[in-house]
Design an enzyme around this catalytic site. Structure first.
Site, PDB file in Angstrom:
ATOM      1  CB  CYS A  69       2.464  -7.841   5.166  1.00  0.00           C
ATOM      2  SG  CYS A  69       1.172  -7.107   4.159  1.00  0.00           S
ATOM      3  CG  ASP A  74      -1.577   0.464   5.632  1.00  0.00           C
ATOM      4  OD1 ASP A  74      -1.910   0.188   6.798  1.00  0.00           O
ATOM      5  OD2 ASP A  74      -0.765   1.358   5.355  1.00  0.00           O
ATOM      6  CB  CYS A 116       2.051  -4.827   7.425  1.00  0.00           C
ATOM      7  SG  CYS A 116       0.798  -4.024   6.399  1.00  0.00           S
ATOM      8  CG  ASP A 117       2.482  -0.243   4.420  1.00  0.00           C
ATOM      9  OD1 ASP A 117       3.052  -1.225   3.931  1.00  0.00           O
ATOM     10  OD2 ASP A 117       1.671   0.448   3.785  1.00  0.00           O
ATOM     11  CE  LYS A 118       1.140   3.653   7.897  1.00  0.00           C
ATOM     12  NZ  LYS A 118       0.833   2.736   6.785  1.00  0.00           N
ATOM     13  CB  CYS A 173       2.481  -4.134  -1.147  1.00  0.00           C
ATOM     14  SG  CYS A 173       0.900  -4.379  -0.313  1.00  0.00           S
ATOM     15  CD  GLU A 225      -1.526   4.362   3.585  1.00  0.00           C
ATOM     16  OE1 GLU A 225      -1.992   3.428   2.907  1.00  0.00           O
ATOM     17  OE2 GLU A 225      -0.382   4.335   4.064  1.00  0.00           O
ATOM     18  CB  SER A 251      -1.362   3.783  -0.447  1.00  0.00           C
ATOM     19  OG  SER A 251      -0.582   2.683  -0.841  1.00  0.00           O
TER      20      SER A 251
END
Length: 573
Positions: free
Chosen positions: A55, A87, A128-130, A200, A450, A476
């Site tokens: 990521c 994650d 990445c996500d956060k 992702c 998650e 997720s």
């Protein structure tokens, strides 16, 4: 350049102007800057680059191009990094408790770096996500001219002629447990599922929040869609550097952009793309930094009135790369605007409105990924908020791809994810159950984990449409199935989810937006009278500190009072 921009109102005057700042300037000279560069606006270029996951791995290179754009437009870029927790690697064990906490650490660390060094503006790159909401939160909090740029999605893998993502690997673990896949096949799949750098590849949390960055107006149009490995991303990176200088010149700040209408636009794009339920945490948190009341229920109202238009994984057929080739976020926004689902008059980092940015954009006809607003996949959005006696503060479910939107069954209760995963792995549950995972909320986890490992294992066993799962934790963006998260109040503070017993009848109705347990108020009160708070194993360190200050999921799981309590804004010091 000093005359062009001036230093009299810029934050960097506190470190670069006057005789008293000679020591400060000596540090800048030590790093190769000249007098001209020191007299220009200082622009923070913040990245979440690291070697933890694909990521983030491309961000360092992209940041160098951003810096060129800043310099070309008369600014002096100053690069710095902050953390991420990835994650996909944190999933399924205690490491996931760190994930949501990292959002706050990212926002706080960027704030502290900007404050400490008095930078005038920021370009933030995240993968990445956060890290995406974390950077956007810091931009709105600081309120200096800001541009966000996503690092880009990973390319899809290919296994047996089919596009695959990391979620296929998570689900394959369940297939092996069920005897539907060999360990040798699993090894082959894991080696091809993630073929490049980037986040992702489905409409999971990273790509959802990337769409948000464009829809909310903090990112340049078109910047969210191009895959991470494409060096053609460089034009967006360079342009983002130039754009932030234009924002300084024209005195356009994040809170001029992130308004109530802009937040509604962002929520509409999440709904239209069947995005991650985590957006219902992150949008309220971003709003909180601007002093705007925009909680989970406000997000849910937008979800309900917005059609579901993009057939994306995990609920649909296509990857983020497919959406990029079909026209990207701009195509989704174009058809939403045409249908009256977006506010076209919102300001963006281009200095133009949403409507002006979308001039000349059309929804391509020769593609199958994005549907026209008049012929949606579903009349209402791909994400639904719920409320009832089991969740008086609310809960959320992704309905994209679900065949049935109602489920009733007996509770099967677990007090942590590990116990639930062990029961699923051993197949100690049955069709019709409502699996309850509690004490995993923001305070109770702590960290609001998650549950992708558990939900993916259920799908891998072929039981994905035969059970429901509810939790005060999170899911997720890659989760699919009847999975309800963010249940509040959480178990740790005496919420009803913590009072459930095996066999209690639970009904979830996503059509009506309700979630309830068949218990009277009297029975609930009697159970609460006997309930006792539980401790955790996290009694010092960052997770303990987080648990002391974090609020409910309903309001974004935030950890400070926000703009409503401000007496000053950093940009105005």
């Amino acid at each position: 350049m000093t005359k062009k921009f001036g230093k009299s109102t810029l934050v960097s005057r506190h470190t670069t102007e006057g005789n008293a700042r000679a020591p400060h300037r000596s540090y800048l000279y030590a790093m190769g800057l000249g007098e001209k560069q020191i007299n220009q606006p200082l622009v923070g270029v913040a990245t979440t680059w690291n070697e933890a996951a694909p990521c983030n791995i491309t961000l360092a290179r992209q940041a160098q191009v951003v810096k060129k754009g800043v310099a070309a437009a008369g600014g002096t870029p100053r690069e710095f990094c902050t953390i991420t927790v990835t994650d996909g690697i944190a999933m399924g064990h205690q490491g996931m408790k760190s994930s949501l906490v990292s959002r706050e650490v990212i926002a706080d660390s960027v704030e502290l770096t900007m404050r400490g060094h008095c930078y005038d503006a920021i370009v933030g790159l995240a993968g990445c996500d956060k890290s995406l909401p974390g950077l956007m939160m810091s931009m709105v909090r600081l309120n200096v001219p800001s541009v966000f740029i996503y690092g880009g999605s990973i390319l899809p893998g290919n296994y047996n002629g089919k596009d695959v993502t990391v979620v296929d690997v998570f689900e394959a673990v369940g297939k092996v447990d069920a005897g539907n896949m060999s360990e040798a096949e699993l090894r082959k799949l894991e080696q091809v599922a993630c073929p490049s750098g980037g986040s992702c590849g489905g409409q999971f949390t990273a790509n959802t929040m990337a769409c948000v960055s464009e829809a909310i107006g903090l990112a340049l149009p078109g910047s969210a869609g191009m895959p991470a490995p494409f060096e053609s991303r460089d034009r967006f990176c360079f342009d983002s550097g130039e754009a932030v200088m234009n924002l300084i010149k024209n005195k356009i700040r994040p809170r001029d952009i992130v308004t109530r209408k802009a937040l509604e636009n962002a929520a509409a794009v999440v709904a239209a793309t069947g995005g991650s339920t985590n957006a219902a945490l992150h949008l309220p948190a971003i709003a909180h930094e601007a002093g705007i009341d925009f909680d989970m229920h406000a997000v849910g109202k937008i979800f309900k009135r917005t059609p579901y238009l993009a057939d994306l994984m995990p609920g649909g057929k296509y990857t983020a790369y497919d959406m990029y080739r079909a026209g990207g976020v701009e195509a989704v926004m174009r058809t939403l605007l045409d249908g009256g689902y977006l506010h076209g008059d919102c300001m963006t980092v281009t200095g133009k409105t949403v409507k002006e940015n979308l001039k000349g954009i059309t929804l391509p006809k020769d593609q199958k990924v994005i549907y026209h607003h008049s012929k949606p996949i579903r009349e209402e959005g791909g994400v639904v908020t719920l409320k009832g006696n089991l969740a008086s503060e609310g809960a959320i479910v992704k309905v994209a791809g679900l065949k049935s939107l109602k489920f009733t069954g007996p509770a099967r209760c677990f007090d942590c994810e590990e116990d639930a995963f062990a029961a699923v792995k051993a197949k100690k549950y049955k069709a019709g159950d409502v699996i309850v995972i509690r004490y995993e909320g923001p305070k109770g986890g702590p960290g609001m984990r998650e549950m992708l490992s558990t939900t993916a294992a259920i799908y891998g066993q072929g039981m994905g449409d035969k059970v429901a799962l509810i939790t005060d934790g999170r899911f997720s963006g890659g989760t699919r199935g009847f999975c309800i998260g963010h249940v509040g109040p959480e178990a740790a503070v005496g919420g009803v989810i913590g009072l459930l017993k095996d066999g209690d009848s639970i009904t979830i109705d996503a059509n009506k937006g309700s979630i309830s347990v068949k218990l009277t108020d009297k029975e609930i009160a009697a159970r609460r009278a006997k309930w006792k708070p539980r401790g955790t194993d996290y009694n010092s360190g960052a997770l303990w500190k987080y648990a002391q200050t974090v609020g409910s999921a309903e309001n974004g799981a935030v950890t400070h009072p926000g703009a409503a309590k401000e007496t000053h804004i950093f940009a105005d010091i």
